[in-house]
Each structure stands twice: as structure tokens, then as C-alpha cells.
Design an enzyme around this catalytic site. Structure first.
Site, PDB file in Angstrom:
ATOM      1  N   LEU A   3       0.808  -1.217   0.000  1.00 18.62           N
ATOM      2  CA  LEU A   3       0.000   0.000   0.000  1.00 18.62           C
ATOM      3  C   LEU A   3       0.843   1.269   0.000  1.00 18.62           C
ATOM      4  O   LEU A   3       1.944   1.296   0.535  1.00 18.62           O
ATOM      5  CB  LEU A   3      -0.923   0.001   1.226  1.00 18.62           C
ATOM      6  CG  LEU A   3      -1.861  -1.202   1.327  1.00 18.62           C
ATOM      7  CD1 LEU A   3      -2.706  -1.102   2.597  1.00 18.62           C
ATOM      8  CD2 LEU A   3      -2.762  -1.314   0.100  1.00 18.62           C
ATOM      9  N   HIS A   4       0.275   2.292  -0.621  1.00 18.81           N
ATOM     10  CA  HIS A   4       0.911   3.614  -0.659  1.00 18.81           C
ATOM     11  C   HIS A   4      -0.187   4.661  -0.509  1.00 18.81           C
ATOM     12  O   HIS A   4      -1.369   4.303  -0.326  1.00 18.81           O
ATOM     13  CB  HIS A   4       1.702   3.784  -1.959  1.00 18.81           C
ATOM     14  CG  HIS A   4       0.927   3.443  -3.193  1.00 18.81           C
ATOM     15  ND1 HIS A   4      -0.149   4.186  -3.612  1.00 18.81           N
ATOM     16  CD2 HIS A   4       1.029   2.404  -4.070  1.00 18.81           C
ATOM     17  CE1 HIS A   4      -0.655   3.648  -4.702  1.00 18.81           C
ATOM     18  NE2 HIS A   4       0.030   2.555  -5.007  1.00 18.81           N
ATOM     19  N   HIS A  18      -3.546   4.265  -2.415  1.00 18.48           N
ATOM     20  CA  HIS A  18      -4.525   3.376  -1.784  1.00 18.48           C
ATOM     21  C   HIS A  18      -5.197   4.086  -0.606  1.00 18.48           C
ATOM     22  O   HIS A  18      -6.412   4.005  -0.421  1.00 18.48           O
ATOM     23  CB  HIS A  18      -3.844   2.109  -1.255  1.00 18.48           C
ATOM     24  CG  HIS A  18      -3.224   1.244  -2.305  1.00 18.48           C
ATOM     25  ND1 HIS A  18      -1.863   1.094  -2.433  1.00 18.48           N
ATOM     26  CD2 HIS A  18      -3.773   0.462  -3.269  1.00 18.48           C
ATOM     27  CE1 HIS A  18      -1.598   0.262  -3.424  1.00 18.48           C
ATOM     28  NE2 HIS A  18      -2.739  -0.138  -3.960  1.00 18.48           N
TER      29      HIS A  18
HETATM   30  P1  AMP Z   1      -3.817  -2.200  -6.755  1.00 23.60           P
HETATM   31  O1  AMP Z   1      -3.379  -2.574  -5.370  1.00 23.60           O
HETATM   32  O2  AMP Z   1      -2.702  -1.765  -7.648  1.00 23.60           O
HETATM   33  O3  AMP Z   1      -4.733  -3.231  -7.365  1.00 23.60           O
HETATM   34  O4  AMP Z   1      -4.711  -0.905  -6.577  1.00 23.60           O
HETATM   35  C1  AMP Z   1      -5.858  -0.910  -5.763  1.00 23.60           C
HETATM   36  C2  AMP Z   1      -6.670   0.325  -6.042  1.00 23.60           C
HETATM   37  O5  AMP Z   1      -5.885   1.476  -5.752  1.00 23.60           O
HETATM   38  C3  AMP Z   1      -7.063   0.430  -7.529  1.00 23.60           C
HETATM   39  O6  AMP Z   1      -8.385   0.924  -7.613  1.00 23.60           O
HETATM   40  C4  AMP Z   1      -6.077   1.417  -8.060  1.00 23.60           C
HETATM   41  O7  AMP Z   1      -6.535   2.139  -9.183  1.00 23.60           O
HETATM   42  C5  AMP Z   1      -5.893   2.333  -6.868  1.00 23.60           C
HETATM   43  N1  AMP Z   1      -4.634   3.054  -7.007  1.00 23.60           N
HETATM   44  C6  AMP Z   1      -3.417   2.541  -7.285  1.00 23.60           C
HETATM   45  N2  AMP Z   1      -2.502   3.509  -7.438  1.00 23.60           N
HETATM   46  C7  AMP Z   1      -3.152   4.676  -7.251  1.00 23.60           C
HETATM   47  C8  AMP Z   1      -2.775   6.052  -7.285  1.00 23.60           C
HETATM   48  N3  AMP Z   1      -1.529   6.420  -7.554  1.00 23.60           N
HETATM   49  N4  AMP Z   1      -3.720   6.988  -7.045  1.00 23.60           N
HETATM   50  C9  AMP Z   1      -5.000   6.621  -6.786  1.00 23.60           C
HETATM   51  N5  AMP Z   1      -5.429   5.346  -6.734  1.00 23.60           N
HETATM   52  C10 AMP Z   1      -4.533   4.389  -6.967  1.00 23.60           C
END
Ligand code: AMP
Length: 282
Positions: A35-36, A39
Site C-alpha cells: 500500500l501507498h 490506496h
Molecule cells: P492495486 O493494489 O494496484 O490493485 O490498486 C488498488 C486500487 O488502488 C485500484 O483501484 C487502483 O486504481 C488504486 N490506485 C493505485 N494507485 C493509485 C494512485 N496512484 N492513485 C489513486 N489510486 C490508486
């Protein structure tokens, strides 16, 4: 924060809460962990808009084409749990694969009107069907009022909305803006794979998109896109996968600014062998 690995336990718990308070709203944030702040921005919005917030961490095997990408996906679970607790998340769902896909689960093929086959879907065959299967299961398990997605995965947000239409639920899909590093690089779990210095220099993608937005009204959309393509060609360790303008509602490619009311530029650049996704409304 409650931690559960069991789908039935989570469903029963949430149903019980809703029995006590039929108005109770549930926000759901599906993630693959590592997570960042991107998220967390989804988590914060969910907490703001709902009575309870459920976050899932699940590296969904069915949406990965390359085995290596799946196997090397970062899994800093202790750190993730701390971040979720600090943010005020109510429930973390942390299932194993057979909890999401029991042995009798039949993978479905969803009719996405060809959307799953183009752009990101063309680069990653089967990816969006995998995304739909996991979301279908999660929506069944959590029965959320709202689900939160990042604009960063633009095509995924459109696919999620189509899935909700197909499932015929009144679940609301909420899309949050892209969170960026200080220098402009869109935050992503995969950024951890970049060499340190490249996290800063990768901001040429963000600046390229800004420049398209700035110059397209003057020089035309395709000329502005071409300029960014040429800039990427000149850079070391950078390889363009795609860069194009689409209608934000249909994801159909557009040639001119007058072709649609809302236009998004979508791009993927491989930089130091890491696939960096980005996009921008213009
Ligand atoms: P992931 O863990 O990559 O599947 O991402 C989980 C959710 O977080 C997805 O809906 C992504 O689009 C969102 N997400 C990932 N990176 C970002 C970001 N930089 N800004 C906003 N939402 C994000």
C-alpha cells in the site's frame, strides 16, 4: 481493525451489522497490497462517505498474465496492516486463493463489449476478465454500498462500472484522482522495482501528459501526442507500449479534441523494465 481471512465470516458479520441498522453503509476498497498513499486516499474517502470501511488485500492470480509478475509482486503485509490501522480502516479481508475461488467456482466470462480486448486488455490478454471475476466474488462477499477505485487504472474503472451494470446491483463505483509522488510519477506498488534515481526521472511521463494537455489546443491532439512519443524514443531505458487519446466514456480512440466531450490520454511506458501506467484528462 478486524482482520478476517474467511469469506463466510465476513459476509455474516456484515449482514448482522446491517440487520441491526438497515441504513448502514459499507465502503469497500479492493487492493493487492504493498500500500501507498494512492490506496490510502481511497480508504480515507470511503471512511468519509460510509459507516464502515472494508479493505481487501488479495493478489489475484487470475488477472496476471506473466507468472513472474505474480510471483514477484511485493507483499509487505505487516507494513500494510499498520497503514490500514493508522488510517482507521474497520475491517481487513485477507483471503487465500481458495477462499475467493472455492474448488466449485466456475470462472465466468463477462460480456464487456470488447473493452477487455483493447488497449490495456490487448497488452494483457485475460486481465480484465480476471479483474471482473475477482470483483464479482468480492461484491458477493462484501455486499458494499460503494466501492472505491483509482483513476490511475482508468480502463479498470470503466470495466468495474460495466460489471456493476451486468450484475444489476445498485452498488456505486467511486473513482478517486491519481495520487502522485512529489516529482509527479503516479504512485504504484510496482514503483518499488525502479532504481531509486529512476523514481524521480520517471516524471517525464507526467510532464509529457501535462504538455499534451497544454499544447493540444494550439497544435492539435495528434501532433501533441507525436511530440511526447518522440521525447520517449530519445530516453534511455524507456520503451513506449501505448500512448493514445480516448473518449473517457467509451474508451474509443479519438483523433481530435472535438471528437468527444471528455478525453483522456492513456499511456504505458516501460522504464527500467517496469510497466508504468498513467493517464490524464485533457
Ligand atoms: P492495486 O493494489 O494496484 O490493485 O490498486 C488498488 C486500487 O488502488 C485500484 O483501484 C487502483 O486504481 C488504486 N490506485 C493505485 N494507485 C493509485 C494512485 N496512484 N492513485 C489513486 N489510486 C490508486
Amino acid at each position: 481493525m478486524i482482520l478476517t481471512k474467511r469469506a463466510s465470516e465476513l459476509t455474516n458479520y456484515l449482514r448482522e451489522l446491517k440487520k441491526q441498522n438497515p441504513q448502514l453503509s459499507i465502503g469497500f476498497v479492493p487492493t493487492m497490497g504493498a500500500l501507498h498513499n494512492g490506496h490510502l486516499s481511497l480508504i480515507y474517502e470511503s471512511i468519509r462517505e460510509n459507516d464502515r470501511t472494508v479493505c481487501s488485500i488479495f493478489v489475484n492470480p487470475t488477472q496476471f498474465g506473466e507468472k513472474k509478475d505474480l510471483e514477484t509482486y511485493p507483499k509487505p503485509i505487516e507494513q500494510d496492516m499498520q497503514m490500514l490501522m493508522d488510517a482507521g480502516t474497520d475491517i481487513l479481508f485477507l483471503p487465500e486463493v481458495d477462499e475467493v475461488y472455492p474448488p466449485d467456482y466456475e470462472h465466468q466470462t463477462f460480456d464487456l463489449n470488447g473493452l477487455d480486448l483493447k488497449i490495456e486488455g490487448e497488452m494483457r490478454p485475460g486481465h480484465f476478465q480476471g479483474v471482473c471475476n475477482v470483483l464479482y466474488r468480492f461484491f458477493e462477499i462484501v455486499e458494499p454500498t460503494r466501492a472505491y477505485f483509482g483513476q490511475k487504472d482508468f480502463q479498470q474503472t470503466v470495466v468495474a462500472k460495466m460489471l456493476v451494470d451486468l450484475m444489476d446491483t445498485d452498488l456505486e463505483i467511486r473513482v478517486m484522482p491519481i495520487a502522485r509522488e512529489d516529482h509527479g510519477l503516479a504512485m504504484s506498488s510496482r514503483n518499488r522495482r525502479l532504481p531509486d534515481h529512476a523514481r524521480k526521472s520517471a516524471n517525464f511521463i507526467y510532464h509529457g501528459l501535462l504538455k499534451i494537455k497544454e499544447t493540444a489546443p494550439e497544435i492539435g491532439l495528434q501532433a501533441a501526442i507525436q511530440n511526447m512519443k518522440e521525447d520517449i524514443l530519445k530516453r534511455d531505458n524507456a520503451e513506449l507500449e501505448y500512448l493514445l487519446a480516448v473518449n473517457a466514456n467509451t474508451i474509443n480512440e479519438v483523433q481530435n479534441l472535438s471528437d468527444a466531450d471528455e478525453i483522456v490520454i492513456l499511456t504505458v511506458v516501460k522504464y527500467y523494465d517496469v510497466r508504468l501506467l498513467d493517464n490524464m484528462y485533457i
